[in-house]
Design an enzyme around this catalytic site. Structure first.
Site, PDB file in Angstrom:
ATOM      1  N   ALA A 105       0.837  -1.200   0.000  1.00 20.03           N
ATOM      2  CA  ALA A 105       0.000   0.000   0.000  1.00 20.03           C
ATOM      3  C   ALA A 105       0.871   1.248   0.000  1.00 20.03           C
ATOM      4  CB  ALA A 105      -0.918  -0.005   1.210  1.00 20.03           C
ATOM      5  N   GLY A 134      -0.136  -5.461   0.384  1.00 14.25           N
ATOM      6  CA  GLY A 134      -1.205  -5.499  -0.605  1.00 14.25           C
ATOM      7  C   GLY A 134      -0.797  -6.194  -1.878  1.00 14.25           C
ATOM      8  N   GLU A 187      -1.291  -9.776  -1.182  1.00 15.20           N
ATOM      9  CA  GLU A 187      -2.728 -10.030  -1.130  1.00 15.20           C
ATOM     10  C   GLU A 187      -3.342 -10.049  -2.523  1.00 15.20           C
ATOM     11  OE1 GLU A 187      -4.356  -8.200   2.984  1.00 15.20           O
ATOM     12  OE2 GLU A 187      -3.119  -6.824   1.814  1.00 15.20           O
ATOM     13  N   GLU A 213       2.620  -6.152   7.409  1.00 16.40           N
ATOM     14  CA  GLU A 213       1.787  -5.155   8.076  1.00 16.40           C
ATOM     15  C   GLU A 213       2.015  -5.095   9.585  1.00 16.40           C
ATOM     16  OE1 GLU A 213      -0.431  -6.285   4.300  1.00 16.40           O
ATOM     17  OE2 GLU A 213       0.725  -7.327   5.849  1.00 16.40           O
TER      18      GLU A 213
END
Length: 255
Positions: free
Chosen positions: A61, A106, A109, A129
């Site tokens: 992110a 991300g 993911e 994270e």
């Protein structure tokens, strides 16, 4: 645009293009959802490759963008974030992630939303994270655990450590490791092969597996049975069986 969709020979390539690291800011997330939905709708897209380019898949992110968001802002945004990734996971066509360089946070993911993952030998994956005082928020705690099992997922999520391609392969986080220069070529070849297959049967297979994993086995078998019987009403089933009887297995050409 930070994400583009290019279509050729039945294969749609969803290309992340936000140098230098393909950080997944809000605009990129929203564009990703739009193009996943477009790939779902388009009849000329029969399989999908997710690709970040030769150097990096996606490093996560946009932390600077997230840093200024408070709890109220993230309560609103977190659903849209998950929806962007879920749109990729729910593309009802074969999807392959072509992973080069970093696929972190991300980025990891996003790779988890594909049906298979082909990684470069220089790839590094992880869910870091926890090092920010957070947990994965775009499906990582759910899709990773379903893919590699809860214990391995917890190890990666709790520690935030990065794993190289060979360990990712051992964990089951990726399905194939190839030289970096061949990642996109091999991912595209996999997608192109399936793009020439029976579209409805592939859709049925994907939905049966994915939906079945979310429920008990009896319900899963009902999903499978309904799709199996329903495919007997399709032209592809007629083509496939006729070709098998007349020419032998594996020679059917589907429209």
């Amino acid at each position: 645009m930070t994400v583009n969709l290019e279509v050729a020979d039945g294969v749609g390539t969803i290309r992340l293009d936000r140098p230098p690291m393909n950080a997944l800011d809000i605009a990129t997330q929203d564009r990703l959802r739009e193009l996943a939905e477009e790939a779902t709708r388009r009849d000329d897209v029969r399989a999908v490759v997710i690709w970040g380019g030769e150097k990096v898949f996606a490093a996560g992110a946009d932390i600077k963008e997230m840093q200024v968001m408070d709890h109220a802002a993230m309560v609103v945004r977190s659903k849209a974030l998950q929806d962007s990734f879920t749109a990729v996971a729910r593309i009802p066509k074969p999807v392959v992630a072509a992973i080069t360089g970093y696929a972190l946070g991300g980025g990891c993911e996003l790779a988890l939303c594909a049906d298979i993952r082909i990684a470069a030998d220089n790839a590094k994956l992880g869910q870091p994270e926890i090092l920010l005082g957070l947990i994965p928020g775009a499906g990582g705690t759910q899709r990773l655990a379903r893919l590699v099992g809860p214990s391995k997922a917890k190890d990666l999520i709790f520690t935030g450590r990065q794993v190289k391609a060979d360990e990712a392969l051992t964990l089951g986080l990726v399905d194939r490791v190839v030289p970096a220069a061949e990642v996109y070529e091999q991912a595209h070849a996999w997608a192109a092969r399936l793009a020439a297959g029976p579209a409805l049967a592939l859709r049925a297979a994907k939905e049966s597996v994915d939906a079945g994993l979310e429920t008990d086995i009896d319900t899963g078998l009902t999903i499978e049975r309904n799709w199996f019987a329903g495919l007997f009403a399709t032209e592809d089933r007629e083509t496939g069986m006729r070709s098998f009887v007349e020419e032998g297995p594996g020679k059917a050409k589907f429209l």
